[in-house]
Scaffold this active site. Structure first.
Site, PDB file in Angstrom:
ATOM      1  CG  HIS A   1      -1.760  -1.235   1.134  1.00 44.08           C
ATOM      2  ND1 HIS A   1      -1.582  -2.320   2.054  1.00 44.08           N
ATOM      3  CD2 HIS A   1      -2.761  -1.908   0.803  1.00 44.08           C
ATOM      4  CE1 HIS A   1      -2.332  -2.725   2.394  1.00 44.08           C
ATOM      5  NE2 HIS A   1      -3.609  -2.794   1.302  1.00 44.08           N
TER       6      HIS A   1
ATOM      7  N   GLY B   1      -3.360  -1.637  -7.375  1.00 41.22           N
ATOM      8  CA  GLY B   1      -2.686  -2.858  -7.074  1.00 41.22           C
ATOM      9  C   GLY B   1      -2.730  -3.924  -8.305  1.00 41.22           C
TER      10      GLY B   1
ATOM     11  CD  GLN C   1      -9.357  -5.001  -6.353  1.00 34.99           C
ATOM     12  OE1 GLN C   1     -10.273  -5.350  -4.769  1.00 34.99           O
ATOM     13  NE2 GLN C   1      -8.542  -4.606  -5.699  1.00 34.99           N
TER      14      GLN C   1
HETATM   15  P1  AMP Z   1      -6.777  -4.075  -0.044  1.00 27.94           P
HETATM   16  O1  AMP Z   1      -6.501  -3.704   1.351  1.00 27.94           O
HETATM   17  O2  AMP Z   1      -5.901  -4.763   0.425  1.00 27.94           O
HETATM   18  O3  AMP Z   1      -7.839  -3.818  -0.483  1.00 27.94           O
HETATM   19  O4  AMP Z   1      -5.900  -3.414  -1.220  1.00 27.94           O
HETATM   20  C1  AMP Z   1      -5.617  -2.066  -1.762  1.00 27.94           C
HETATM   21  C2  AMP Z   1      -5.255  -1.728  -2.561  1.00 27.94           C
HETATM   22  O5  AMP Z   1      -3.669  -1.911  -2.387  1.00 27.94           O
HETATM   23  C3  AMP Z   1      -5.438  -2.085  -3.560  1.00 27.94           C
HETATM   24  O6  AMP Z   1      -5.302  -1.761  -5.438  1.00 27.94           O
HETATM   25  C4  AMP Z   1      -4.426  -4.027  -3.767  1.00 27.94           C
HETATM   26  O7  AMP Z   1      -4.121  -3.714  -5.084  1.00 27.94           O
HETATM   27  C5  AMP Z   1      -3.255  -3.482  -3.441  1.00 27.94           C
HETATM   28  N1  AMP Z   1      -1.803  -4.034  -3.389  1.00 27.94           N
HETATM   29  C6  AMP Z   1      -2.347  -4.547  -1.907  1.00 27.94           C
HETATM   30  N2  AMP Z   1      -1.358  -5.557  -1.675  1.00 27.94           N
HETATM   31  C7  AMP Z   1      -0.396  -4.775  -2.598  1.00 27.94           C
HETATM   32  C8  AMP Z   1       0.584  -5.321  -2.932  1.00 27.94           C
HETATM   33  N3  AMP Z   1       1.597  -6.310  -2.610  1.00 27.94           N
HETATM   34  N4  AMP Z   1       1.633  -4.666  -3.434  1.00 27.94           N
HETATM   35  C9  AMP Z   1       0.960  -3.202  -4.414  1.00 27.94           C
HETATM   36  N5  AMP Z   1      -0.385  -3.190  -4.339  1.00 27.94           N
HETATM   37  C10 AMP Z   1      -0.496  -3.771  -3.772  1.00 27.94           C
END
Ligand code: AMP
Length: 290
Positions: free
Chosen positions: A33, A152, A158
């Site tokens: 994040h 991400g 997604q």
């Molecule tokens: P989440 O809080 O899991 O819903 O993720 C929020 C954003 O962070 C989404 O766009 C995810 O794809 C991105 N994200 C989660 N894990 C990673 C990672 N390891 N590397 C890059 N982006 C990430």
């Protein structure tokens, strides 16, 4: 950095500061994040977006198809705010559920893009998940009204779903995807990794190893064979371990010209009681022009 806890306070910030670069999250923030937030912050600077980097933190109930997964999802607001601050964030929007879903007035669920229903991927294993994702992302895009939103590649399907929804709804926001951030040993960072036992943390490495080894395979079919073999060696039975066309996520058509398309290898698997997803670009070896 300002922290806004309801949409009225957020809208006042938006009116005062103008449009920004947006990173929607569910909190429990980690270095993945942080990379998105730093990217949003430098985009805002480069593009002269006065609102700066804006992060939302909201654990969205409508995208969880398993109530136990929702209730145990980590909530770590104080640490999240410190990470946001250190990553160049200008404003955090951390609304309550009642603010996002006012009783009696649920926000619209937009039509589900075709890529959300691609057979054999997330929808087969988490029915309703992408309807919830589209609902919350549309609601946040309407409230935050950003010039650009950064997602991400970790959640590859997604990202394709959000891009399709933005196109279908004719939203003005530009959607950017950022490469997956990994631990030093290759495990894709995830808010759920903290639930892995030490033994499962080691077994989980088979997922990124499978994606790396599949790069050597000459065809999508053989690459899928490598994914399943490497996972099987770690006693992991995946929900799916496939190679698909990178944006439609369709299966390779019989006789497809593999060199003229972009491909993505995608894995979802339960390791212990933690569901993990990961993906990587897959491309066939270059034809020998020697
Ligand atoms: P989440 O809080 O899991 O819903 O993720 C929020 C954003 O962070 C989404 O766009 C995810 O794809 C991105 N994200 C989660 N894990 C990673 C990672 N390891 N590397 C890059 N982006 C990430």
């Amino acid at each position: 950095m300002q922290v806004l806890h309801d949409s009225a306070a957020w809208l006042a910030y938006r009116r005062e500061h103008g449009e920004g670069a947006f990173v929607p999250t569910m909190g429990a923030l980690h270095a993945g994040h942080a990379a998105l937030i730093r990217d949003a912050s430098s985009r805002a600077l480069r593009q002269g977006l006065p609102g700066g980097a804006v992060v939302s933190i909201f654990v969205n109930p409508t995208q969880f198809n398993d109530p136990k997964d929702y209730s145990r999802y980590p909530r770590t607001l104080e640490a999240d705010l410190a990470l946001c601050q250190a990553s160049g964030c200008s404003a955090v929007f951390a609304p309550s559920e009642a603010d996002i879903y006012p009783p009696g007035r649920p926000p619209r669920v937009p039509p589900l893009p075709a890529v959300a229903r691609t057979p054999g991927l997330e929808d087969a294993h988490r029915p309703g998940h992408f309807a919830g994702v589209c609902q919350i992302v549309l609601r946040l895009f309407e409230l935050v009204d950003p010039a650009v939103a950064v997602f991400g590649e970790k959640d590859w399907q997604q990202l394709q779903v959000v891009r399709s929804m933005v196109e279908a709804e004719r939203l003005r926001v530009r959607v950017e995807g950022l490469a997956t951030i990994r631990e030093a040993d290759g495990l894709a960072m995830s808010s759920r990794n903290r639930f892995l036992t030490p033994e499962d943390r080691v077994r989980a490495l088979a997922i990124s190893r499978a994606l790396r080894e599949a790069r050597q395979a000459p065809t999508p079919d053989e690459a899928e064979g490598v994914l399943r073999r490497v996972l099987g060696e770690a006693s992991i039975v995946p929900e799916y371990a496939v190679v698909r066309e990178a944006s439609s996520l369709q299966r390779p058509a019989a006789g497809a010209k593999v060199h003229t398309q972009r491909w993505r290898a995608l894995i979802a698997a339960g390791v212990g009681n933690v569901r993990l997803i990961d993906n990587d670009a897959w491309e066939p070896p270059r034809p020998n022009t020697g």
